[in-house]
Design an enzyme around this catalytic site. Structure first.
Site, PDB file in Angstrom:
ATOM      1  N   GLU A   1      -1.575 -17.118  -2.247  1.00 61.64           N
ATOM      2  CA  GLU A   1      -0.186 -16.893  -1.862  1.00 61.64           C
ATOM      3  C   GLU A   1       0.379 -18.095  -1.110  1.00 61.64           C
ATOM      4  O   GLU A   1       1.530 -18.466  -1.293  1.00 61.64           O
ATOM      5  CB  GLU A   1      -0.050 -15.619  -1.016  1.00 61.64           C
ATOM      6  CG  GLU A   1      -0.251 -14.328  -1.806  1.00 61.64           C
ATOM      7  CD  GLU A   1      -1.701 -14.004  -2.096  1.00 61.64           C
ATOM      8  OE1 GLU A   1      -2.605 -14.631  -1.487  1.00 61.64           O
ATOM      9  OE2 GLU A   1      -1.962 -13.121  -2.937  1.00 61.64           O
TER      10      GLU A   1
ATOM     11  N   HIS B   1      -1.094  -1.637   0.156  1.00 61.32           N
ATOM     12  CA  HIS B   1      -0.218  -1.644  -1.022  1.00 61.32           C
ATOM     13  C   HIS B   1       1.070  -0.907  -0.709  1.00 61.32           C
ATOM     14  O   HIS B   1       1.747  -0.421  -1.613  1.00 61.32           O
ATOM     15  CB  HIS B   1      -0.915  -0.988  -2.217  1.00 61.32           C
ATOM     16  CG  HIS B   1      -2.139  -1.725  -2.663  1.00 61.32           C
ATOM     17  ND1 HIS B   1      -3.356  -1.553  -2.069  1.00 61.32           N
ATOM     18  CD2 HIS B   1      -2.311  -2.671  -3.619  1.00 61.32           C
ATOM     19  CE1 HIS B   1      -4.244  -2.346  -2.662  1.00 61.32           C
ATOM     20  NE2 HIS B   1      -3.631  -3.037  -3.590  1.00 61.32           N
TER      21      HIS B   1
END
Lengths: 325, 392
Positions: free
Chosen positions: A60, A130
């Site tokens: 990322e 999540h």
């Protein structure tokens, strides 16, 4: 005008962005042939080639740094962070680099061409990693725009506006609505202006404010309140940075009450900023304290997800308390 | 799925690789006395290029000496020198095309000078005055110039590394025969951004030169406490990247390596890693005192490898430079720097309105409102804000 779901609307916007801007490049983890974990980028590599739509390694901070580099040299970078929960390894690149590129260089360089798309929020039994809603972290950083759509129609118009905006944007997509929300979405090109809230429903007793997936929740709560004779005005903020304090203040001056609902934890959440500003702007108009219905100050839970959520019933209860104060 | 192990031999008893399994030669062309090693292959260099390189060396030495002095006198708040590392920085910068994009760490002002940044522009940034291209928003030494394709310095370490990969990729997509070059120290190579940037460049085929100045120290931490493996170069093959290690105090070696690295990167749309073995003769920054962590003997030893002296001797041997010309060049820059300091430090800081510029492309209503409130306050208490007094 066809009825499509939010993922199809996002895919349509991305296709349009790549089609109308030859400098636009789309990348992220698994976004290539596979089409992303939620399939938001399906078919785009086939359409635009591997140079313009591709997988990156799992990094990322690399994705964010690469996006900054592309945009600093005149490209339009559309990067996907697979889940908003995984944006934190990239936080230095986003906060110290993306957000400050223009300011620190006196506009010698800017990365206005960067857009980070990322699915956020709960309701999918995803647990801690999540389900988070990290929008408030980024609203503290000057130089970033933070945008959250609530339905398929907005997703396309706001995403196109975000990609074409001359400032870096973090675009949070409410993943529990990805397939659940189906709306009429124009096939052509359109944009929804950033930085403007939308008055979704007019009312006179209390203003309910939310964004993204929580707008549906406050709409449900408003329906419950209507049955008890309470008239709710509903506002969707749509852009959190910079946010439309004028529209919210006008509404609160009319209704005299404000309830803010967000999924992220209460402490340090963006509702606190809104409450402080509206208290300053509307002090003499307020009939009751500004109410916040938010997530708990816990990590996002798995089995207690329903209890954790600032749902319609909690919101309805808070509406009644505010009106009866 | 392809997995690049197919060409490897197999063994049937346990056999580990260790750090000495990777042996990396070091390219040396120029000797300490200014003569060239026997059989050495010279870079492409003529008298004009040699003079431009040497001119940049002298300017940088003078600038570093004078501005460190200015910092000690309290005239500027901070400074960083590149003393000892001039060959690494100037040798590589001199190998580039003017349109190649430079992403520097913080110690590469010599590369910016080589591109044409004027003495006045240096001073405007160092003194944060109203003519600073960065509008006085960053500490001294955070230079940047869009015109010279030198991206503005960012303080957090290594962030420029994955960005350089993106810049290189953008140049490829724009169909240009140009590259990005990214400078960093061996200390920055410990950051995650280093791995992210190099791996992405190799995988995505980004024409980028990653130039590591291995100068022996990360502030006070010697390389022995930074990594155990064979320096930074050993990682290049691990990423599947062309790699070379050079004597970073040897102008001709750096020039030769970077010239060829650039040609390879352009032709193949691929990255290259260069590790230049050098030594930071000065302190990390003006806030640092190296006498606390390294010996005078060590510094004295490295003084003998002074890259500027070595290159000067080579030019004298070639008959391209005399001691007299050299002395005159130093003198010219000493007076020029001094004169520009006097002008730059008298200029006012940029107007208060610039405070809210460039946060976004246009100031938001809330920013405008905050500035209006601030200006009212500044007008009410002008004496308490002497720098902006009368300029609200």
């Amino acid at each position: 005008m066809a009825k499509i779901n939010m993922l199809q609307a996002i895919n349509d916007a991305l296709s349009m962005a790549l089609g109308t801007d030859e400098k636009a490049i789309l990348f992220g983890e698994d976004v290539g042939h596979f089409g992303g974990v939620f399939r938001a980028t399906s078919g785009l590599q086939e359409k635009f080639g591997r140079d313009r739509c591709f997988n990156t390694p799992l990094t990322e901070q690399g994705i964010a740094g690469f996006a900054n580099g592309l945009a600093s040299n005149g490209m339009t970078a559309i990067a996907e962070i697979q889940f908003a929960d995984y944006i934190f390894p990239a936080i230095d690149q986003i906060v110290n680099e993306t957000a400050k590129f223009r300011y620190r260089s006196g506009n010698e360089f800017n990365v206005g061409g960067v857009t980070f798309r990322t699915p956020y929020g709960g309701g999918i039994a995803g647990g801690h990693y999540h389900s988070q809603s990290p929008e408030a972290y980024f609203t503290q950083t000057a130089g970033l725009k933070v945008v959250v759509p609530r339905n398929a129609y907005q997703a396309k118009g706001l995403l196109l506006a975000s990609i074409r905006d001359n400032n870096p944007v973090i675009f949070f997509e409410p993943k529990r609505l990805y397939r659940a929300n189906i709306a009429e979405v124009p096939e052509g090109d359109y944009e929804i202006e950033l930085g403007k809230a939308e008055v979704v429903r007019e009312g006179k007793d209390i203003t309910l404010l939310a964004w993204g997936a929580q707008v549906e929740i406050i709409e449900n709560a408003a329906d419950m309140a209507t049955k008890e004779g309470i008239s709710c005005e509903i506002i969707d903020l749509r852009t959190l940075a910079p946010w439309d304090a004028v529209t919210v203040a006008e509404s609160v001056k009319k209704t005299g009450r404000l309830l803010i609902n967000h999924e992220a934890p209460l402490t340090g959440g963006f509702a606190g900023e809104i409450a402080a500003t509206i208290q300053e702007e509307c002090f003499l108009y307020l009939e009751s304290p500004i109410s916040r219905v938010c997530g708990l100050d816990t990590p996002y839970p798995l089995i207690h997800e329903k209890e954790y959520m600032p749902d319609a019933l909690k919101t309805f209860d808070a509406i009644k308390a505010s009106v009866k104060f | 799925m392809s997995n690049a192990t197919s060409q490897n031999e197999t063994v049937h008893r346990v056999s580990f690789l260790d750090k000495d399994s990777i042996r990396i030669p070091i390219l040396k062309i120029l000797q300490a006395d200014g003569t060239v090693y026997e059989n050495a292959v010279l870079p492409v260099i003529d008298e004009a290029l040699a003079h431009r390189i040497y001119d940049t060396c002298v300017f940088t030495r003078v600038l570093d000496e004078r501005m460190l002095g200015a910092q000690r006198q309290g005239r500027i708040s901070f400074y960083m020198t590149c003393t000892g590392e001039e060959a690494s920085i100037i040798g590589s910068a001199a190998s580039l095309d003017n349109q190649d994009v430079i992403l520097a760490q913080y110690r590469e002002h010599a590369a910016l000078r080589y591109r044409g940044f004027t003495t006045e522009q240096f001073m405007n940034q160092l003194f944060s005055n109203e003519k600073d291209l960065g509008k006085g928003r960053q500490m001294p030494i955070h230079y940047g110039s869009a015109e010279l394709h030198y991206q503005t310095i960012s303080s957090p370490l290594a962030t420029q590394i994955p960005q350089a990969t993106g810049v290189g990729y953008s140049l490829k997509m724009q169909g240009k025969r140009n590259i990005a070059i990214c400078y960093f120290g061996e200390g920055a190579a410990s950051e995650g951004d280093f791995h992210a940037g190099l791996n992405m460049a190799a995988v995505l085929k980004s024409p980028t030169i990653f130039f590591c100045r291995n100068n022996g120290y990360a502030i006070s931490t010697p390389t022995s406490e930074q990594f155990v493996g064979n320096g930074i170069a050993s990682r290049g093959p691990g990423y599947g990247m062309y790699t070379i290690r050079v004597d970073g105090n040897d102008m001709l070696a750096v020039l030769a390596a970077t010239q060829q690295a650039r040609a390879y990167a352009v032709e193949n749309h691929a990255p290259v890693l260069i590790e230049a073995m050098t030594y930071r003769l000065g302190a990390h920054s003006s806030s640092d005192d190296p006498s606390g962590y390294r010996s005078k003997d060590e510094e004295a030893k490295w003084q003998q490898h002074d890259p500027v002296k070595r290159f000067k001797l080579w030019m004298i041997n070639k008959g391209w430079l005399t001691e007299k010309q050299d002395a005159e060049l130093f003198e010219k820059y000493r007076s020029e720097v001094l004169a520009e300091v006097k002008i730059a430090e008298k200029l006012p800081m940029s107007h208060i309105d610039t405070l809210i510029e460039d946060v976004y492309d246009t100031p938001t209503p809330r920013l405008q409102q905050q500035l209006d409130t601030l200006k009212k306050h500044l007008k009410k208490y002008p004496k308490s804000y002497p720098k902006s007094e009368g300029r609200v």
